[in-house]
Design a protein around this motif. Structure first.
Motif, short mmCIF file in Angstrom:
data_model
loop_
_atom_site.label_atom_id
_atom_site.label_comp_id
_atom_site.label_asym_id
_atom_site.label_seq_id
_atom_site.Cartn_x
_atom_site.Cartn_y
_atom_site.Cartn_z
N ILE A 218 0.85 -1.19 0.00
CA ILE A 218 0.00 0.00 0.00
C ILE A 218 0.88 1.23 0.00
O ILE A 218 1.96 1.24 0.61
N LEU A 219 0.44 2.26 -0.70
CA LEU A 219 1.09 3.58 -0.73
C LEU A 219 -0.02 4.60 -0.62
O LEU A 219 -0.91 4.64 -1.46
N ARG A 220 0.01 5.41 0.43
CA ARG A 220 -1.08 6.33 0.66
C ARG A 220 -0.59 7.59 1.35
O ARG A 220 0.44 7.57 2.04
N ALA B 179 3.48 13.34 4.66
CA ALA B 179 4.12 12.73 3.49
C ALA B 179 3.47 11.39 3.23
O ALA B 179 2.83 10.82 4.12
N PRO B 180 3.65 10.84 2.02
CA PRO B 180 3.13 9.50 1.76
C PRO B 180 3.83 8.46 2.64
O PRO B 180 5.01 8.57 2.95
N GLY C 142 7.13 2.29 5.95
CA GLY C 142 8.10 3.33 5.59
C GLY C 142 7.43 4.62 5.17
O GLY C 142 6.21 4.72 5.06
N SER C 143 8.26 5.61 4.95
CA SER C 143 7.76 6.94 4.59
C SER C 143 8.79 7.62 3.70
O SER C 143 9.87 7.07 3.42
N PHE C 144 8.46 8.82 3.29
CA PHE C 144 9.36 9.65 2.50
C PHE C 144 9.58 10.97 3.22
O PHE C 144 8.65 11.56 3.77
N GLY C 145 10.82 11.42 3.21
CA GLY C 145 11.12 12.67 3.88
C GLY C 145 12.48 13.18 3.46
O GLY C 145 13.16 12.57 2.62
#
Length: 292
Positions: free
Chosen positions: A26-28, A35-36, A53-56
């Motif tokens: 899943i990506l949300r 952030a997603p 995980g995440s993005f930053g």
């Protein structure tokens, strides 16, 4: 709303980071996180993992605005109660520094790793979970076996109204920009929430490159000194892993006590590998270990 191009870019980053055979579940978007966020399954040899995980931003990178994949929490699909990341195992030592850990406040749910660990190895400990992002909690329920109710609130607001006491308070609060902003008022409320003999443990990621971490950690030190207490820090040598800050209030408060506490905890709770790798190759210091 993300564009299709942005969505494809994020998916490509996940595949590059975890390998082409990884399986993105899943990506949300996560509004409170900023952030997603995503869940991905991947294999390392014979082991099978699921990571939240995440993005930053990448602190210390040439262009910190470029999205950076960050592993927030991970689960061994064969042994879900085991703590995969070393910093999580260090955080768990807050329970070792308490004589009878029967209550705990977990500020930040993530992939529910600490919740699963406590349920398995400290089953008599009643946990209260707090997280500001409903979408993160929903992912923990869907993908990481979380079944317990979670208070949806910011840690700051929750603590401002809290009247309960806990044997352990664990602070693991991050958004897309790094650790949440903590001041002396926040740390005062954390310490006020401790039972006598309790322990506060705080996770600091990117402590070697994020210049905002040290002032917040030193604010906790000042609150401790005002109470006649002290903090100490543990991280792996080389400063490539997270830093854990402990504020114990029991009779064994010196940094040297943590080794014996781990040995007792590992023996009594029958930790995996007898817990022998948790403090291996670690630096234990009474002050912040870097002058940045």
């Amino acid at each position: 709303m993300r564009s299709r191009v942005e969505d494809q870019h994020y998916r490509r980053l996940v595949a590059e980071y975890f390998g082409s055979s990884s399986r993105l579940r899943i990506l949300r978007p996560a509004e409170a996180f900023g952030a997603p966020v995503f869940v991905v399954d991947f294999d390392r040899g014979i082991r099978h993992y699921r990571t939240f995980g995440s993005f930053g931003p990448s602190f210390g990178a040439a262009n910190p605005d470029d999205p950076q994949v960050t592993e927030q929490s991970s689960m061994d699909l064969l042994y879900p109660s085991h703590l995969v990341f070393h910093y999580e195992r260090l955080m768990s030592l807050a329970f070792a520094l308490v004589e009878r850990p029967v209550s705990a406040l977990l500020l930040g749910v993530g992939g529910a790793a600490m919740w699963r660990f406590v349920r398995a190895y400290v089953p008599e400990c009643a946990m209260l979970l707090v997280d500001a992002d409903e979408s993160v909690v929903a992912m923990a329920r869907r993908w990481f076996y979380l079944t317990q109710a979670v208070v949806i609130d910011t840690a700051q607001h929750f603590l401002a109204l809290n009247e309960r006491k806990f044997d352990a308070v664990l602070v693991d609060l991050y958004d897309a920009n790094g650790p949440a902003p903590f001041d002396e008022a926040f740390w005062t409320r954390c310490v006020d929430a401790l039972n006598p003999g309790g322990c506060l443990a705080t996770n600091w990621a990117d402590f070697a490159t994020n210049r905002g971490v040290k002032p917040m950690a030193e604010a906790q030190e000042r609150v401790a000194r005002e109470r006649g207490l002290g903090c100490y820090y543990v991280t792996r040598r080389g400063f490539r892993d997270n830093l854990i800050q402990y504020l114990p209030t029991g009779p064994e408060r010196r940094p040297t006590a943590i080794t014996g506490a781990l040995e007792r905890f590992a023996r009594e709770r029958r930790l995996p590998d007898r817990g022998r790798f948790i403090l291996e190759h670690c630096l234990i210091s009474e002050g912040f270990p870097l002058d940045i």
